[in-house]
Write an enzyme that holds these catalytic residues in place. Structure first.
Site, PDB file in Angstrom:
ATOM      1  N   ASP A   1      95.704  27.962 -41.117  1.00 27.92           N
ATOM      2  CA  ASP A   1      96.069  28.689 -39.908  1.00 27.92           C
ATOM      3  C   ASP A   1      97.256  27.955 -39.274  1.00 27.92           C
ATOM      4  O   ASP A   1      98.405  28.164 -39.674  1.00 27.92           O
ATOM      5  CB  ASP A   1      94.817  28.701 -39.021  1.00 27.92           C
ATOM      6  CG  ASP A   1      94.947  29.552 -37.788  1.00 27.92           C
ATOM      7  OD1 ASP A   1      95.795  30.438 -37.767  1.00 27.92           O
ATOM      8  OD2 ASP A   1      94.163  29.326 -36.838  1.00 27.92           O
TER       9      ASP A   1
ATOM     10  N   GLU B   1      90.596  24.945 -49.784  1.00 24.76           N
ATOM     11  CA  GLU B   1      90.317  25.323 -48.399  1.00 24.76           C
ATOM     12  C   GLU B   1      90.047  26.819 -48.301  1.00 24.76           C
ATOM     13  O   GLU B   1      90.465  27.589 -49.150  1.00 24.76           O
ATOM     14  CB  GLU B   1      91.554  24.999 -47.532  1.00 24.76           C
ATOM     15  CG  GLU B   1      91.362  23.856 -46.557  1.00 24.76           C
ATOM     16  CD  GLU B   1      90.423  24.176 -45.382  1.00 24.76           C
ATOM     17  OE1 GLU B   1      89.440  24.915 -45.541  1.00 24.76           O
ATOM     18  OE2 GLU B   1      90.704  23.661 -44.297  1.00 24.76           O
ATOM     19  N   ASP B   2      89.373  27.200 -47.245  1.00 23.70           N
ATOM     20  CA  ASP B   2      89.128  28.627 -47.018  1.00 23.70           C
ATOM     21  C   ASP B   2      90.372  29.311 -46.451  1.00 23.70           C
ATOM     22  O   ASP B   2      90.794  30.356 -46.926  1.00 23.70           O
ATOM     23  CB  ASP B   2      87.907  28.850 -46.108  1.00 23.70           C
ATOM     24  CG  ASP B   2      87.922  27.995 -44.840  1.00 23.70           C
ATOM     25  OD1 ASP B   2      88.874  27.206 -44.651  1.00 23.70           O
ATOM     26  OD2 ASP B   2      86.987  28.108 -44.041  1.00 23.70           O
TER      27      ASP B   2
ATOM     28  N   PHE C   1      91.418  36.996 -36.676  1.00 22.91           N
ATOM     29  CA  PHE C   1      90.343  36.044 -36.923  1.00 22.91           C
ATOM     30  C   PHE C   1      89.369  36.657 -37.924  1.00 22.91           C
ATOM     31  O   PHE C   1      88.774  37.699 -37.666  1.00 22.91           O
ATOM     32  CB  PHE C   1      89.626  35.666 -35.626  1.00 22.91           C
ATOM     33  CG  PHE C   1      88.713  34.505 -35.823  1.00 22.91           C
ATOM     34  CD1 PHE C   1      89.216  33.209 -35.828  1.00 22.91           C
ATOM     35  CD2 PHE C   1      87.363  34.690 -36.062  1.00 22.91           C
ATOM     36  CE1 PHE C   1      88.386  32.127 -36.041  1.00 22.91           C
ATOM     37  CE2 PHE C   1      86.517  33.613 -36.283  1.00 22.91           C
ATOM     38  CZ  PHE C   1      87.035  32.330 -36.267  1.00 22.91           C
TER      39      PHE C   1
ATOM     40  N   ARG D   1      79.327  33.193 -42.798  1.00 15.63           N
ATOM     41  CA  ARG D   1      79.968  32.508 -43.933  1.00 15.63           C
ATOM     42  C   ARG D   1      79.582  33.148 -45.267  1.00 15.63           C
ATOM     43  O   ARG D   1      80.334  33.134 -46.229  1.00 15.63           O
ATOM     44  CB  ARG D   1      79.544  31.038 -43.984  1.00 15.63           C
ATOM     45  CG  ARG D   1      80.080  30.189 -42.852  1.00 15.63           C
ATOM     46  CD  ARG D   1      79.814  28.716 -43.162  1.00 15.63           C
ATOM     47  NE  ARG D   1      79.949  27.873 -41.995  1.00 15.63           N
ATOM     48  CZ  ARG D   1      81.104  27.360 -41.561  1.00 15.63           C
ATOM     49  NH1 ARG D   1      82.213  27.600 -42.215  1.00 15.63           N
ATOM     50  NH2 ARG D   1      81.142  26.603 -40.485  1.00 15.63           N
TER      51      ARG D   1
END
Ligand code: IMP
Ligand code: MG
Length: 176
Positions: free
Chosen positions: A103, A99-100, A152, A165
């Site tokens: 959160d 996963e990136d 963020f 991205r």
């Protein structure tokens, strides 16, 4: 409104850390075949970079899954819809989810449960970034690139309204 991007983690730091993670994962999976699952779209840059740092002694297979969580752009709702499922079964495989960023943990909490039901031999989780301050679900992270504060971020696969991205570093978008 104009946007300014400030660098949080440089390209060099990201590359160095991915190399280290590759070495660690290669040691842990010695004698096994590593089945990497990329969570699209955000995980794709990290997954390809990480897979290239896995030792040639550890064979790697890949699969892709696309999920969307209902909610606004900057907060996930925890209701996860599978947009594209995996192509291959997981039974008996040693699975590493890539996963990136984690959160709230809601997306991964849901996915881990779903994938474990497919009877893999093992499932571990690897994320480039971890934002533990915002965690709502208890998700066990086995490998993490960087723990970051609650901001963020974009780049290295992560987007702000589908943009940024492709940036090779981790940045923060500011409205100026
Ligand atoms: P969670 O379900 O709240 O853990 O959400 C995880 C997903 O939300 C990640 O896979 C990202 O796609 C997205 N996300 C969470 N934080 C950020 C961020 O700071 N930048 C970009 N995307 C984010
Ligand atoms: Mg994601």
């Amino acid at each position: 409104m104009a946007q300014k991007i400030s660098v949080m983690i440089t390209e060099e730091q990201v590359e160095k850390r991915i190399r280290e993670l590759g070495e660690e994962i290669s040691r842990d999976y010695a004698g096994k075949t590593l089945h990497m699952i990329c969570i699209l779209k955000g995980g794709v840059y990290f997954m390809t970079a990480l897979s290239k740092r896995i030792s040639e002694d550890v064979p790697v297979t890949l699969d892709f899954m696309s999920v969307s969580s209902y909610g606004d752009d900057t907060k996930s709702s925890g209701v996860v819809k599978i947009v594209k499922d995996l192509d291959q079964p997981l039974e008996g495989k040693d699975v590493l989810i890539v996963e990136d960023i984690i959160d709230s943990g809601r997306t991964l909490y849901y996915l881990m449960g779903l994938l474990k039901d497919r009877r893999p031999n093992s499932v571990r989780l690897c994320t480039l970034l971890d934002k533990p301050d915002r965690r709502e679900r208890d998700v066990k992270v086995d490998y993490e690139g960087f723990v970051i504060e609650d901001k963020f971020v974009i780049g290295c696969g992560m987007d702000y309204m589908q943009k940024y991205r492709n940036l090779p570093y981790v940045g923060v978008v500011e409205e100026v």
